[in-house]
Design an enzyme around this catalytic site. Sequence first.
Site, PDB file in Angstrom:
ATOM      1  N   HIS A 318       5.676  -7.284  -3.670  1.00 49.16           N
ATOM      2  CA  HIS A 318       7.060  -6.903  -3.410  1.00 49.16           C
ATOM      3  C   HIS A 318       7.961  -7.651  -4.362  1.00 49.16           C
ATOM      4  CE1 HIS A 318      10.810  -6.198  -1.203  1.00 49.16           C
ATOM      5  NE2 HIS A 318      10.180  -5.178  -0.681  1.00 49.16           N
ATOM      6  N   ASP A 376       4.281  -1.056   3.759  1.00 47.18           N
ATOM      7  CA  ASP A 376       3.527   0.195   3.630  1.00 47.18           C
ATOM      8  C   ASP A 376       2.029   0.035   3.864  1.00 47.18           C
ATOM      9  OD1 ASP A 376       5.716   1.859   2.945  1.00 47.18           O
ATOM     10  OD2 ASP A 376       5.784   0.869   1.006  1.00 47.18           O
TER      11      ASP A 376
END
Length: 442
Positions: A318, A376
């Site tokens: 991320h 996710d």
Amino acid sequence: MTQKKAADPAATNEYVTLTDHSTGENYDFPLMPGTVGPKVIDVRSLYGRSGHFTFDPGYTSTGSCESKITYIDGEVGVLMHRGYKIEDLAEHSDFMEVCYLLLNGELPNAREKAEFEDTITHHTMVHEQINYFFRGFRRDAHPMAVMVATVGALSAFYHDSLDINDPRQRMITSHRLVAKMPTLAAMAYKYSVGQPFVYPRNDLNYAENFLHMMYSVPAEQYKVNPVLARAMDRIFILHADHEQNASTSTVRLAGSTGANPFASVAAGISSLWGPAHGGANEAVLKMLEEIGSVDNIRSFIKQVKDTNDDVRLMGFGHRVYKNYDPRAKVLQKNCHEVLDALGIKHEPLLEIAVELEKIALDDEYFIKRKLFPNVDFYSGIILKAMNIPTSMFTVLFAVARTVGWIAQWKEMIEDPSQKLGRPRQLYTGPTERPYIPLHKRR
Ligand code: CMC
């Protein structure tokens, strides 16, 4: 040595100084404090005073706005909306309450909550003409393509709430977008499978209504499974907002031109679609299916680590989190709960995911780069267990994120210091040269 101070220093007496060694000039820039998190350097006067821009492709060191909505501390893995931790909201709240919080700044009291739910419920239907609009699409169109188009098209149907300078119209549009997204998303699904569109029902809550519009058919009664509805609601909470990510920044940038909020959110949906952003949930499931078995994980990881191969471990890494994404933690726990509640004893994809995570978190490549599971990684497995088709995963992300987009858009429009978003560049193309007529070109 000259000192050039900003004309209007911000609310701190701290400055950082930039020295231009070619001219010997010093420029002081005020440090602006937030309520929490690192201070930022206010470089707004940089170009005017020094004639230079900053260069920051990917905006890794750029704060594009001031916001009171969402705070992330990526180093420790903290996410808060309006000061409330995401873990608390996921555990104790519901999506309607979180929507109210994001839009209005405070949790609602009982009366405000009931009124808000009633308002959202009564905006869930879409203009009947939109049914015909859908029919122009191929049945095999990706539902995200349909969402980009139909959400953008809402601006052609709701002319009475397009005046962005009217606070009441801004609020009505916000409610319309939050309310109509599940309806459009379910319609996109129904269209893809050739079933009739299902109208919303006012006696159901937000998540229940979405499941009803997705799965009920006129031929028989559909009873919403409360376990699925709660899981869906939690997934909506976890995706509701995430400060200045790519799609939210897209919504803000589009909105900064004065474009209407339906068009701005359609731009956000386009941005969300990519696999580096919201499209990753669909990509994770495809990846797990391709890996196929726990036995193949090590060779897959080898491929990911091979710098000559551009395969990535989807659902990992991320831009902001250099620690475990707190949303992934909630989802990981939820995943087991949902599978248990649905009586799914053995889910091969979950087994692959758990093992994949274990191996990756122990591997020097991922440790060195601070790559952890993101939101996710587990959401796809839950959605699959809930029988949501893979192509709808990113659509669900868009449904949930709509409130974040519109809350951020509203905040921007209501900010008196808001300006047209217009980055500059470092030009590295040809310098001026004479035009060559066609017959003289080789
Ligand atoms: N698998 C393998 N290597 C990775 C991964 C990954 N998932 N993510 C980053 N890296 C490596 C990358 O190759 C680079 O290595 P090196 O320094 O040797 O060149 C280093 O880590 C830094 O990566 P980056 O691409 O420069 O970092 P970024 O901040 O630009 O990327 C990211 C963030 C989310 C695009 C990236 O981690 C990624 O592609 N992840 C997979 C896609 C994904 O799961 N996206 C969902 C993000 S969370 C939900 C959302 O925001 O929508």
